[in-house]
Design a protein around this motif. Structure first.
Motif, PDB file in Angstrom:
ATOM      1  N   ARG A  52       0.825  -1.202   0.000  1.00  0.00           N
ATOM      2  CA  ARG A  52       0.000   0.000   0.000  1.00  0.00           C
ATOM      3  C   ARG A  52       0.859   1.252   0.000  1.00  0.00           C
ATOM      4  O   ARG A  52       2.026   1.214   0.345  1.00  0.00           O
ATOM      5  N   GLY A  87      -2.058   4.816  12.893  1.00  0.00           N
ATOM      6  CA  GLY A  87      -1.125   3.947  13.602  1.00  0.00           C
ATOM      7  C   GLY A  87      -0.285   3.130  12.634  1.00  0.00           C
ATOM      8  O   GLY A  87       0.889   2.865  12.893  1.00  0.00           O
ATOM      9  N   SER A 120     -10.916   5.666  12.759  1.00  0.00           N
ATOM     10  CA  SER A 120     -10.894   6.923  12.028  1.00  0.00           C
ATOM     11  C   SER A 120     -11.882   6.890  10.887  1.00  0.00           C
ATOM     12  O   SER A 120     -12.577   7.869  10.620  1.00  0.00           O
ATOM     13  N   THR A 121     -11.953   5.751  10.224  1.00  0.00           N
ATOM     14  CA  THR A 121     -12.864   5.654   9.092  1.00  0.00           C
ATOM     15  C   THR A 121     -14.300   5.896   9.539  1.00  0.00           C
ATOM     16  O   THR A 121     -15.050   6.627   8.893  1.00  0.00           O
TER      17      THR A 121
HETATM   18  N1  LIG Z   1      -7.591   4.314   0.801  1.00  0.00           N
HETATM   19  C1  LIG Z   1      -7.546   3.139   1.411  1.00  0.00           C
HETATM   20  N2  LIG Z   1      -7.488   1.988   0.712  1.00  0.00           N
HETATM   21  C2  LIG Z   1      -7.418   0.801   1.312  1.00  0.00           C
HETATM   22  N3  LIG Z   1      -7.433   0.638   2.636  1.00  0.00           N
HETATM   23  C3  LIG Z   1      -7.508   1.733   3.402  1.00  0.00           C
HETATM   24  C4  LIG Z   1      -7.554   3.027   2.835  1.00  0.00           C
HETATM   25  N4  LIG Z   1      -7.626   3.913   3.844  1.00  0.00           N
HETATM   26  C5  LIG Z   1      -7.602   3.214   4.985  1.00  0.00           C
HETATM   27  N5  LIG Z   1      -7.530   1.892   4.737  1.00  0.00           N
HETATM   28  C6  LIG Z   1      -7.498   0.805   5.724  1.00  0.00           C
HETATM   29  O1  LIG Z   1      -8.646   0.881   6.503  1.00  0.00           O
HETATM   30  C7  LIG Z   1      -8.400   0.412   7.797  1.00  0.00           C
HETATM   31  C8  LIG Z   1      -9.040   1.323   8.807  1.00  0.00           C
HETATM   32  O2  LIG Z   1      -8.378   2.552   8.827  1.00  0.00           O
HETATM   33  P1  LIG Z   1      -8.624   3.619   9.964  1.00  0.00           P
HETATM   34  O3  LIG Z   1      -7.847   4.829   9.608  1.00  0.00           O
HETATM   35  O4  LIG Z   1     -10.076   3.767  10.162  1.00  0.00           O
HETATM   36  O5  LIG Z   1      -7.973   2.902  11.212  1.00  0.00           O
HETATM   37  P2  LIG Z   1      -7.930   3.388  12.717  1.00  0.00           P
HETATM   38  O6  LIG Z   1      -8.803   2.500  13.461  1.00  0.00           O
HETATM   39  O7  LIG Z   1      -8.174   4.832  12.780  1.00  0.00           O
HETATM   40  O8  LIG Z   1      -6.421   3.068  13.068  1.00  0.00           O
HETATM   41  P3  LIG Z   1      -5.334   3.950  13.854  1.00  0.00           P
HETATM   42  O9  LIG Z   1      -5.563   3.702  15.266  1.00  0.00           O
HETATM   43  O10 LIG Z   1      -4.059   3.339  13.406  1.00  0.00           O
HETATM   44  O11 LIG Z   1      -5.494   5.338  13.432  1.00  0.00           O
HETATM   45  C9  LIG Z   1      -6.905   0.304   7.940  1.00  0.00           C
HETATM   46  O12 LIG Z   1      -6.558  -1.037   7.995  1.00  0.00           O
HETATM   47  C10 LIG Z   1      -6.360   0.936   6.697  1.00  0.00           C
HETATM   48  O13 LIG Z   1      -5.224   0.255   6.250  1.00  0.00           O
END
Ligand SMILES: Nc1ncnc2c1ncn2[C@@H]1O[C@H](COP(=O)(O)OP(=O)(O)OP(=O)(O)O)[C@@H](O)[C@H]1O
Ligand SMILES: Nc1ncnc2c1ncn2[C@@H]1O[C@H](COP(=O)(O)OP(=O)(O)OP(=O)(O)O)[C@@H](O)[C@H]1O
Ligand SMILES: [Mg+2]
Ligand SMILES: [Mg+2]
Lengths: 386, 289, 284, 358, 358
Positions: free
Chosen positions: D129, D137, E43-44
């Motif tokens: 990626r 994180g 975050s998503t």
């Molecule tokens: N553009 C993208 N394409 C593919 N996968 C993605 C994309 N953006 C995010 N992801 C994946 O989506 C998942 C969720 O991401 P997210 O940012 O919501 O995680 P998080 O829970 O906030 O983690 P952290 O605590 O590390 O911030 C992650 O595994 C990330 O690799």
């Protein structure tokens, strides 16, 4: 020895090549190459001016528009031909190539402006080719009345601010017996100028010519005439051959004659044609001059007349059997070429030309009155030819 | 490569540019400035003569100089903002997420890839009173066509339109490139902050594009001041000299009239004009900090 | 190619209809003249003076293309133009990337002065420099070589490209470059491996600028390379038109031939310009 | 591996002095942790060691070499940036492999090391990626991975785990420790995490406003803080401070509580009669059963149950104190507790200089 | 103020499902904390609530409105981004004031709110700087400040304090709590910090790989983890897990220890004979003195003194366990300890499903 000849590509370099081949055959050890470029008179001048300003020695022989020898001579860019007898040429070319008594270039071929007309239409309405502009106007009105064709214009000439517009101005001006420059001095006649400009403007105003005549350049005239949309056209000799070509709508319907006069004046026309000069920076002066003599010789002129349809610069060639056979209409052309007048011979011709053409253009576009136009030409020419 | 001190590295990095510039520009320009103090007209047949500021004095009562200068300034004032606005709009449109990008990019670049002189020719043809497509379109909408090049104002308008068409793609190109380097997250933040599209444009896009825009403006202005090909090809300066530009006049004087002294003086004046503009722009850059 | 969602806040307009309108505006604005030339190139000369004018050719003909290639060595012009433009683009990019980096990143004392100087040199109209430049080229024995054009073309685009790259370089977070230096790159290594790729849109744009500047130029090409074998396209195309001949359809054909390579180049290269590359690189 | 020494290291931005003459000798193979409030100059110092910021004054040596003028790549360091500084146009794999590629490590070796680091950080499935497609994180772990694939002389870590969850952080922390023990590289590590600082460090450096406040082993800084600042900064929840005055043989608090001085001062000369002191007590050092003489009267203000413990906030005079009590203690706000003290765990500071009294 | 409800919320990137159908009702004024491992979709989810990511499935309501198609600015939210997303060309003041300016808040009001927030975050002296001139923690505080000057319906905080030191973090945490109590805005808060989660949350949502693992009050998730995952995730140091098998009336461990089942299972039906279990014990629930029947034999592997406590790592079979012991206990590695258990604090999970046994 190697010589380089500059020929603009609109002047049939491939035909000239044959002339040069002959020369090479006659002068073993001499090799002549052609450089082409700058396809219009202006583009060519632009190119040559750069090279010559930089005193470049790569070119030996130059082909020059008839209006340029004076300028090139004044700038010291061409070498004079000492003791050359110019009387063998048509007088206008002798004049055009002689500056301050020195022969600065030798004629390559002749040209002039003609009045092209639709023989078929004139015959249909029983009109003789006009001798004056007024006759022409009358003829147009008659034909227009009969044809009732909105697309058919009476007269096409050059109103765009190009070199042709200078001739446009000069034709009626000269016809009034006036000259513009004599011995480098301005001999401007304002009344004649006003009349000239008024005449052209009247064509537009009276619907003889198109409203957009200020957009019309030389080849536009040719195309419109050739498409059958024009009764009378002012143009150079080249238009003839094309009007008889396969794309033409007027094959066999074209007549050529001298340009009309102002009522009470003489018929006058504008001299064209090109000249051979030897670059002052050439390292092979003698060889170059010898070559130019050859290129300007009757044999070459005849060859070009037959093979390139270029008008000869020698009077006798117009009656030459071979020439007449190849281009029958040259017989009519002679009288025109003989009486054609050269445009002012002055080193500052470019400025003169610029002044006249822009003024003519402005008057025809209707942004300036003929009187103001004449005043402007006078004041600017005075400044230029102080 | 060696690690050099910043100073030495800077010298090394700037050297190629400096050498090229001085070879191709500085020397000729110096000659030009020098020539402007001479009476040097190749058609006069006279040798060069030092005349001091004579050439500059001549300019003062040369009506064509004033007319062409005014036209030049006017063209600049019209076409630079025009191209900026149109270019900005085009860039923003082109920055939309189209599925297939290349037709968009292509149509953005084609105007610019068309050689200037031919763009002039083509648009002269477009604006031709009889055979031009502009009048044809007008006619189709029931508006009578006009003879564009018979009127100074219309001719001027046609020229400006053409220049804007031709140069807005340069603007658009630079702006588009700038747009693409703005991090998306800033728009997200602004969106959350409640800024609408317009607001985002003025508060985020524009300030962050400023460097790119200033660069584009500087060069667009300089080239606008040097406008030559398009009026030359479209109107030849006509009707009369009403659409003639300073560059055309310089060109005429040097290349056609061979009055190198006067032509050089004109060029120097144009240079000064450009410099004034540039200084203003540079000041804008500097206030950026 | 990036598949950004339609709702992406980065787009000034959103939604299908707007995008459709946008596409139409862009295509008409950019393509119309080009298409018009294309149509003209397929017409006969006679069709041009028909009134009212025709939009689409009545009887399309490729004769004009044949003529364009037979009247003049168009392929030679193309080749020369292409090589000159390509080489001068490469040179411009190289020189301006270096200069721009110095101006953007090394805290130069006379930065403002250097910037102004670079701009100043571009404010002289080329026409006025023609003669002295010709003399220089003659003195260097470069007339009728590609180099005679490559050098001035490089200089022609150098100021604008440099300035543009400066503004792009300044937009790249310094820490990315720092990371590269920590990773073992020299400054120049970091420049070419990290900064330049990240500035791809800017570098690409500068390259296109330089390429088209060189591709378009007429005056110098006319004067410096008079040898027909070294002529460039704009000079070559000028040769179709004479005092007494203006064969629009043939000229159009030549123009079309001249535009196509540039168009292809654009289409190829635009794929490389990926937008929003800096996303995710740094926090701040 | 190399020692790092900072000598009178200074950094100014314009007239703003950010780092004010730091002197520090870091042994070859030592693990030094920098802590200090936000904006105190930790990152700046790290960046100067890396060669990313110019040095305004003083000198830095790595091993025997003065590196002031050396380019970053010549210093042979690896760094995790606080803002990650990932190459957005490269994949995770390329990001991590870049330094190896630049240094000409063979493809195979590089692959191996990248995979190893990625596995350790749990980002093995993300190698293809781009950073833009990662979570916060994950990005941070890539930044970490990029540093540890190298085998430099010095590691510089700038808050490398701040975006990780507790569990992962614990794992990675252990891995870092293991890594350090294995290869023994010198490490300078910035963190805000108490546990990281305490468990990883050979020595902790406490920075304050561009100056070093105290340097010592984790035990030292925890047990013998040299100032109120250090006392309050190390340990979480932070050490409590209550103003008190020496009155005869007792320490008198604003709420009237009096503690026998003899046990507290343990012969420290500074505690003279009439002197104003600041008494420092860590939340975890309050006990519910104790010597009745050594208790403070706590009027409970706020109770925060943490699961593992309960935090009880109470006032002594105007000073708010916090006690960490067993999770099952849930006093009501307003209740009065008698909290015992272990006199050996009480710290005394001079009220004026805020420095420890010896 | 408004409630927020997520219904079958889904998000995919291409074929990759990141959020897998989340159902969650957040009350008006509630403070919900999201925790979960890095990359689990916190975050998503937040970004979907904010309207920054398109929704692949399901629906989001704020108040009564379905906001799926609304632009972020129409949702009346404020957000702290994990990567800050500060406006680089604006000063700190302008960054913080932008949303107020956009909403036409009067200059004076805006000034007041900005100063208040800046003071609370300790960045009052930085108001005229640009983000590029700030330290990492200062940037994060600006990002925080930018959100809290607003009075939106919903606050979204994505790890807003991760780059702050413990002390500052404690202060800001308290301020956030106070803010919430004052204005009662609904807050969704992502954090990795156990203390933040436990002290701030009305309810904690534990996410795992795009799914909700458990929702509950801090007490519930701490004391009644529904799965091994939750048990291991909440609390720091993490809960220990040791495999064991029910053998008759005892729980038998790999090292031979046997604990009486009666006390442990407290009537839970799941603990049938022969069943494999996972036993969860928090490090803080080991005691040194206890009922001898309820002890585990710990062979000490590693000892980590933290100052406030000592962490002792030991093996039971192949499972590594950690006990948090008083700071003055410093057993030598290799020593054998008998650690007591409070049977009421022991968690039992099914070894196969990893879910709690009831
Ligand atoms: N553009 C993208 N394409 C593919 N996968 C993605 C994309 N953006 C995010 N992801 C994946 O989506 C998942 C969720 O991401 P997210 O940012 O919501 O995680 P998080 O829970 O906030 O983690 P952290 O605590 O590390 O911030 C992650 O595994 C990330 O690799
Ligand atoms: N370009 C600059 N101009 C002026 N001051 C600056 C600049 N860069 C940083 N500073 C200031 O220098 C100080 C030290 O910054 P540094 O990044 O070293 O802090 P830090 O200790 O790493 O803090 P944090 O824990 O928040 O990351 C900060 O107060 C910051 O505001
Ligand atoms: Mg920092
Ligand atoms: Mg996240």
């Amino acid at each position: 020895e190697e010589l380089k000849v500059y020929i603009s590509s609109q002047h049939q370099p491939q035909v000239w090549r044959q002339v040069l081949d002959k020369y090479e055959a006659a002068n073993p050890g001499t090799k002549v190459t052609i450089e082409t470029g700058g396809n219009t008179s202006e583009a060519q001048a632009q190119y040559l001016n750069t090279i010559m300003s930089a005193k470049d020695s790569s070119l030996d022989v130059l082909i020059l528009d008839v209006i340029r020898p004076a300028q090139f001579a004044a700038a010291g860019w061409t070498s004079p031909f000492e003791g050359k007898d110019m009387s063998v040429y048509l007088p206008a070319y002798a004049e055009a190539n002689t500056v301050d008594g020195k022969v600065v270039a030798l004629p390559a071929f002749a040209d002039s402006m003609f009045l092209y007309y639709r023989k078929d239409l004139l015959e249909k309405y029983g009109i003789q080719p006009p001798k004056t502009w007024d006759e022409l106007k009358a003829a147009v009105k008659k034909i227009n009345g009969g044809e009732n064709n909105a697309d058919l214009q009476g007269l096409s000439f050059q109103g765009k601010a190009i070199e042709g517009a200078v001739c446009t101005f000069l034709l009626p001006y000269w016809s009034q017996g006036k000259s513009l420059v004599q011995n480098g001095k301005l001999t401007f006649d304002k009344d004649a100028a006003v009349k000239s400009l008024k005449l052209w403007k009247s064509f537009v105003d009276e619907g003889v010519s198109k409203k957009n005549i200020a957009e019309v350049a030389t080849d536009d005239t040719r195309k419109e005439f050739q498409a059958g949309n024009v009764v009378f056209a002012v143009n150079w000799s080249y238009a003839w051959a094309q009007s008889q070509g396969k794309d033409s709508a007027v094959v066999g319907k074209v007549g050529v004659t001298r340009l009309p006069a102002m009522t009470g004046g003489d018929q006058a026309t504008c001299l064209g044609g090109w000249e051979w000069g030897v670059s002052a920076y050439s390292k092979n002066q003698d060889a170059a001059k010898k070559l130019v003599q050859f290129l300007s010789s009757p044999e070459s002129s005849k060859f070009m007349a037959i093979n390139g349809s270029l008008l000869p610069t020698y009077a006798s060639l117009y009656q030459d059997a071979d020439v007449v056979k190849a281009a029958p209409w040259f017989a009519d052309a002679k009288q025109v070429v003989e009486t054609a007048k050269p445009r002012p011979v002055t080193p500052r011709y470019n400025e003169v030309s610029e002044t006249i053409r822009t003024t003519v253009n402005a008057v025809l576009a209707g942004v300036m009155t003929p009187e103001d136009g004449a005043t402007q030409i006078e004041s600017r020419l005075k400044r230029i030819l102080r | 490569m060696l690690d050099l001190s910043d100073r030495a590295l800077a010298v090394l990095l700037l050297a190629p540019a400096a050498i090229l510039l001085s070879l191709i520009i500085v020397y000729p320009v110096a000659r030009l400035a020098y020539t402007s103090f001479f009476s040097l007209s190749l058609t006069s047949g006279l040798p060069a003569e030092f005349v001091g500021l004579e050439n500059y004095k001549l300019m003062i009562d040369d009506p064509i100089f004033w007319e062409t200068t005014w036209n030049t300034v006017l063209i600049t004032l019209i076409t630079v903002p025009g191209a900026l606005v149109v270019g900005m709009a085009l860039a923003l449109l082109a920055n939309l997420p189209f599925r297939t990008q290349w037709p968009v990019r292509l149509s953005l670049l084609i105007p610019w890839a068309l050689p200037l002189s031919f763009a002039g020719l083509i648009f002269a043809w477009f604006f031709h009173s009889e055979y031009g497509v502009v009048n044809d379109v007008l006619n189709r909408f029931g508006i009578p066509g006009v003879i564009w090049f018979n009127s100074p104002n219309l001719a001027f308008a046609a020229i400006c339109l053409t220049i804007i068409w031709k140069t807005s793609s340069f603007m658009a190109l630079i702006i588009l490139a700038g747009l693409q380097t703005i991090p998306r997250s800033l728009y997200e933040a602004a969106d959350v902050d409640g800024a609408g599209r317009l607001r985002q444009f003025f508060e985020i896009t524009l300030p962050l594009l400023k460097p790119a825009i200033v660069v584009a403006l500087i060069f667009r202005t300089i080239t606008a001041l040097q406008t030559f090909d398009i009026p030359y090809m479209m109107t030849g300066g006509g009707p009369g000299t009403s659409t003639s530009t300073l560059a055309m006049y310089i060109h005429q004087n040097t290349v056609s009239f061979l009055d190198l002294g006067y032509g050089s003086a004109l060029a120097v004046v144009m240079f000064l004009l450009s410099m004034c503009v540039t200084v203003v722009y540079l000041r804008i850059i500097r206030t950026k900090g | 190619m990036s598949h950004v969602t339609a709702e992406g806040p980065a787009s000034f307009f959103a939604g299908k209809p707007l995008r459709f309108i946008a596409a139409t505006i862009l295509l008409v604005n950019g393509m119309f003249p080009a298409l018009w030339i294309l149509f003209t190139s397929l017409k006969t000369e006679a069709e041009l003076t028909v009134k009212p004018i025709t939009w689409f050719p009545h009887a399309p003909t490729v004769a004009n293309y044949m003529q364009a290639f037979s009247d003049q060595p168009l392929h030679v012009f193309l080749f020369n133009s292409f090589m000159v433009a390509l080489l001068s683009t490469c040179l411009t990019l190289l020189v301006s990337v270096l200069a721009a980096y110095a101006l953007a990143r090394l805290n130069l004392k006379y930065r403002g002065l250097i910037l102004s100087a670079i701009i100043a040199v571009s404010t002289f109209p080329l026409v006025t420099l023609l003669v002295p430049l010709f003399e220089i080229m003659r003195a260097l024995n470069l007339l009728n070589t590609w180099i005679a054009l490559i050098l001035p073309y490089t200089v022609l685009s150098l100021p604008v490209c440099t300035l543009m790259l400066v503004s792009f370089f300044e937009g790249i977070p310094r820490d990315l470059e720092n990371a590269a230096m920590i990773d073992g790159c020299t400054r120049l290594g970091a420049l070419f491996k990290v900064v330049v790729p990240l500035c791809a849109p800017g570098v690409f744009t500068a390259g296109i600028l330089a390429f088209v500047n060189a591709w378009d130029e007429f005056l110098l090409a006319l004067s410096f390379n008079s040898n027909p074998a070294l002529r460039t396209l704009p000079v070559g195309i000028q040769l179709y038109q004479g005092e007494f001949a203006f064969p629009w359809p043939v000229i159009s054909a030549a123009l079309v031939v001249g535009i196509v390579p540039v168009a292809i180049l654009i289409v190829i290269f635009q794929e490389r310009v990926v937008s929003g590359l800096t996303a995710g690189g740094i926090k701040g | 591996m190399a020692s790092v020494s900072l000598r009178k290291l200074e950094k100014s931005y314009g007239s703003l002095k950010i780092v004010k003459g730091i002197d520090l000798e870091i042994q070859d193979g030592e693990f030094v942790v920098f802590v200090g409030p936000s904006g105190c100059g930790k990152s700046t110092t790290l960046r100067m060691v890396a060669g990313l910021e110019s040095i305004s004054g003083g000198e830095i040596r790595i091993g025997e070499r003065v590196v002031n003028k050396l380019a970053p790549r010549e210093r042979d360091i690896a760094m995790v940036f606080q803002d990650y500084a990932l190459y957005p146009h490269k994949t995770v794999r390329e990001n991590m492999g870049f330094s190896l590629k630049v240094r000409g490590v063979s493809m195979k070796d590089a692959e191996g090391r990248i995979n190893e680091a990625a596995d350790m950080l749990g980002i093995g499935h993300l190698l293809d990626r781009r950073p833009g497609q990662l979570s916060g994180g994950q990005r941070q772990r890539v930044a970490m991975g990029r540093a540890i694939v190298r085998r430099p002389q010095v590691f510089l870590f700038d808050e490398p785990l701040s975006n990780l969850d507790a569990k992962l952080r614990g794992q990675v922390r252990t891995e870092i420790k293991r890594l350090h023990q294995q290869i023994g590289t010198t490490i300078i590590y910035v963190t805000h995490d108490q546990v990281e600082a305490m468990t990883l460090a050979d020595r902790i450096v406490i920075l304050r406003g561009g100056d070093i406040e105290q340097v010592g082993t984790p035990d030292e800084v925890y047990n013998q803080p040299q100032s109120v600042f250090v006392g309050g900064f190390v340990g979480s929840p932070a050490m409590n401070f209550a103003r008190a005055r020496v009155e005869g043989d007792a320490l008198s608090f604003a709420n009237g509580d009096r503690l026998p001085l003899a046990k507290l001062a343990r012969g420290r000369q500074g505690a003279m009669d009439g002197r104003d002191l600041i008494v420092g007590i860590r939340p975890e050092h309050f006990v519910t059963v104790a010597d009745p003489a050594m208790t403070l009267t706590a009027k409970v203000q706020v109770v925060e149950p943490l699961g593992s413990d309960t935090l009880v906030h109470f006032l002594i005079g105007s000073d708010m104190l916090t006690a960490r009590l067993p999770p099952d203690m849930r006093p009501e706000p307003g209740a009065v507790l008698h909290l015992g003290l272990d006199p050996s765990k009480v710290h005394l500071f001079d009220a004026a200089t805020e420095r420890a009294i010896h």
